[in-house]
Write an enzyme that holds these catalytic residues in place. Structure first.
Site, PDB file in Angstrom:
ATOM      1  N   ASP A 162      -7.367   4.998   5.680  1.00 35.29           N
ATOM      2  CA  ASP A 162      -7.919   6.243   5.456  1.00 35.29           C
ATOM      3  C   ASP A 162      -9.386   6.165   5.014  1.00 35.29           C
ATOM      4  OD1 ASP A 162      -6.781   5.476   3.111  1.00 35.29           O
ATOM      5  OD2 ASP A 162      -7.634   7.717   2.353  1.00 35.29           O
TER       6      ASP A 162
ATOM      7  N   ASP B 237      -1.877   1.386   5.010  1.00 33.02           N
ATOM      8  CA  ASP B 237      -2.585   1.620   3.061  1.00 33.02           C
ATOM      9  C   ASP B 237      -1.736   2.356   3.082  1.00 33.02           C
ATOM     10  OD1 ASP B 237      -4.489   1.336   1.339  1.00 33.02           O
ATOM     11  OD2 ASP B 237      -5.002   3.916   2.030  1.00 33.02           O
ATOM     12  N   ARG B 238      -1.263   2.919   1.628  1.00 35.51           N
ATOM     13  CA  ARG B 238      -0.862   3.675   1.443  1.00 35.51           C
ATOM     14  C   ARG B 238      -1.337   5.194   1.479  1.00 35.51           C
ATOM     15  NH1 ARG B 238       2.356   3.439  -4.407  1.00 35.51           N
ATOM     16  NH2 ARG B 238       0.631   5.224  -4.792  1.00 35.51           N
ATOM     17  N   ASP B 239      -1.639   5.057   0.139  1.00 36.22           N
ATOM     18  CA  ASP B 239      -2.189   6.644  -0.352  1.00 36.22           C
ATOM     19  C   ASP B 239      -3.113   6.580   0.833  1.00 36.22           C
ATOM     20  OD1 ASP B 239      -0.556   6.350  -2.668  1.00 36.22           O
ATOM     21  OD2 ASP B 239      -2.113   5.416  -3.264  1.00 36.22           O
TER      22      ASP B 239
ATOM     23  N   GLN C 281      -4.664  -0.654  -5.987  1.00 35.57           N
ATOM     24  CA  GLN C 281      -3.817   0.435  -6.919  1.00 35.57           C
ATOM     25  C   GLN C 281      -4.778  -0.247  -8.712  1.00 35.57           C
ATOM     26  OE1 GLN C 281      -1.247   1.981  -7.347  1.00 35.57           O
ATOM     27  NE2 GLN C 281      -1.358   1.321  -5.133  1.00 35.57           N
TER      28      GLN C 281
ATOM     29  N   LYS D 232      -9.097  -4.353  -1.266  1.00 31.09           N
ATOM     30  CA  LYS D 232     -10.181  -4.239  -0.524  1.00 31.09           C
ATOM     31  C   LYS D 232     -11.142  -3.932  -0.439  1.00 31.09           C
ATOM     32  CE  LYS D 232      -6.310  -1.870   1.108  1.00 31.09           C
ATOM     33  NZ  LYS D 232      -5.074  -0.796   1.803  1.00 31.09           N
TER      34      LYS D 232
END
Length: 404
Positions: free
Chosen positions: A367, A242-244, A286, A342
């Site tokens: 997260d 995952d990114r953020d 996003q 997701k």
């Protein structure tokens, strides 16, 4: 390793006459390995880099290549397909489209595969006073084709033709735009038979060596071998991130490079995984795009900047999947309830479809509970992001997945 000013040209005009019995309906570069076209494998392996554009030169059954690739985007690289209406040979096709190339360019054959090209590809770019830089290999298993199979590199790194040599042409080049001023061949002409020998004789061709396995699909015998070897070589473990909140601190809808702050251990982790030859995928919701907080162009701009930064750090990100949709979107075109977002796992499923992944040795770090659900739906081992990503990933790899 950032080639923003250079185009990648892929020669994909071959008929595959010698393997016609085994391939009646497809142009040769679209022959499938693990149900994925060879040309797709090649584009994805090299799309870790950032090119000005990827151009596919097609001829035989070109409509299939146009439909599959023209105007598509692979890992932020735009694809264009150009057509050779009548056979002009490998060099004739390039020369036909020279105005659209208009700079120094990379060139590869679309009907062979060199394993782990990523780790030496950037070395080709140092032309100095040469017209062509070529990548050579010492793998003679590839060549039932006898073109340029007797090459040698002297002390000055110049390529010479020698009767007894262990090195052969891999079909991978970096070529100066000056080449168009030095050749007058206008009709049918071959890169390997006409152009390269001409510049070798003028001492204008340098070489670098890549000793990884080179596989051709041009004969029935080599095609049979390739059907086994290419999937074997491309099957690797992958990490899904995952990114953020995992890669960067989540300050809420981060969409500008100046606000993108890496979490502890992230860069070291990505370098570590790159050296271990893991596929690295970013899979991110996003919703800020759907809610009108930032645009899709803002997202793409950020990731182009990140891609350039990662490459300077010798980090290879193999793809970024993002979902701009949300059921409560303010922007109409993004208002959609979809399993692409997701906890749905369609982003991960797309990656499984496009890459040959050792699923048992792969894992995901996120997260949020939505990340965990998406991972479990996909059969991936999952952990929540900790305080130091490197220590966490190193522990996972060494304890669970160190024998791939």
């Amino acid at each position: 390793m950032n080639f923003e000013k250079n185009k990648l040209i892929i020669l994909a005009g071959g008929k595959g006459t010698r393997i016609k019995k085994y391939n009646k309906f497809l142009p040769k570069p679209l022959i499938r390995f693990n149900n994925i076209a060879l040309l797709s494998h090649l584009i994805r392996q090299l799309s870790i880099f950032r090119f000005k554009e990827i151009i596919i030169l097609a001829s035989y059954k070109s409509n299939q290549i146009i439909k599959k690739y023209d105007k598509k985007i692979f890992n932020f690289n735009k694809i264009k397909v150009l057509i050779e209406k009548k056979p002009l040979g490998t060099w004739g096709s390039i020369n036909l489209h020279k105005k659209k190339i208009n700079n120094d360019f990379f060139l590869i054959n679309g009907d062979s595969y060199l394993n782990n090209i990523n780790f030496s590809f950037h070395k080709l770019k140092d032309l100095k006073n040469n017209i062509i830089n070529m990548m050579l290999t010492n793998n003679h298993q590839y060549y039932e084709n006898k073109k340029l199979n007797n090459l040698y590199i002297n002390k000055e790194k110049k390529i010479i033709i020698k009767k007894k040599s262990n090195y052969i042409n891999s079909g991978i080049y970096f070529i100066s735009k000056k080449i168009f001023n030095n050749t007058n061949l206008k009709n049918y002409s071959s890169l390997e038979n006409d152009i390269i020998p001409f510049f070798i004789n003028k001492k204008k061709v340098n070489g670098i060596i890549n000793t990884n396995k080179l596989i051709d699909i041009g004969t029935p015998k080599s095609l049979r071998k390739a059907k086994i070897e290419i999937p074997f070589l491309l099957r690797r473990p992958a990490v899904f991130l995952d990114r953020d909140g995992v890669i960067n601190y989540d300050y809420g809808y981060v969409h500008k490079i100046e606000n993108f702050k890496f979490k502890k251990g992230v860069l070291k982790t990505l370098q570590y995984l790159t050296k271990l030859n893991y596929y690295i995928f970013i899979v991110t919701n996003q919703a800020g795009i759907a809610k009108g907080i930032f645009t899709e162009k803002d997202f793409l701009k950020l990731h182009l900047n990140l891609k350039s930064f990662f490459l300077k750090k010798k980090i290879f990100i193999h793809d970024v999947k993002y979902c701009p949709f949300h059921k409560d979107a303010k922007i109409k075109e993004y208002k959609k309830n979809t399993n692409f977002r997701k906890p749905g796992n369609l982003m991960i499923k797309e990656i499984f479809k496009d890459w040959i992944i050792n699923k048992k040795k792969s894992f995901m770090i996120g997260d949020k509970s939505t990340d965990e659900i998406a991972a479990k739906k996909s059969g991936l081992y999952y952990e929540y992001s900790g305080n130091n990503l490197f220590k966490q990933v190193e522990k996972i790899v060494k304890k669970k997945f160190n024998n791939y």
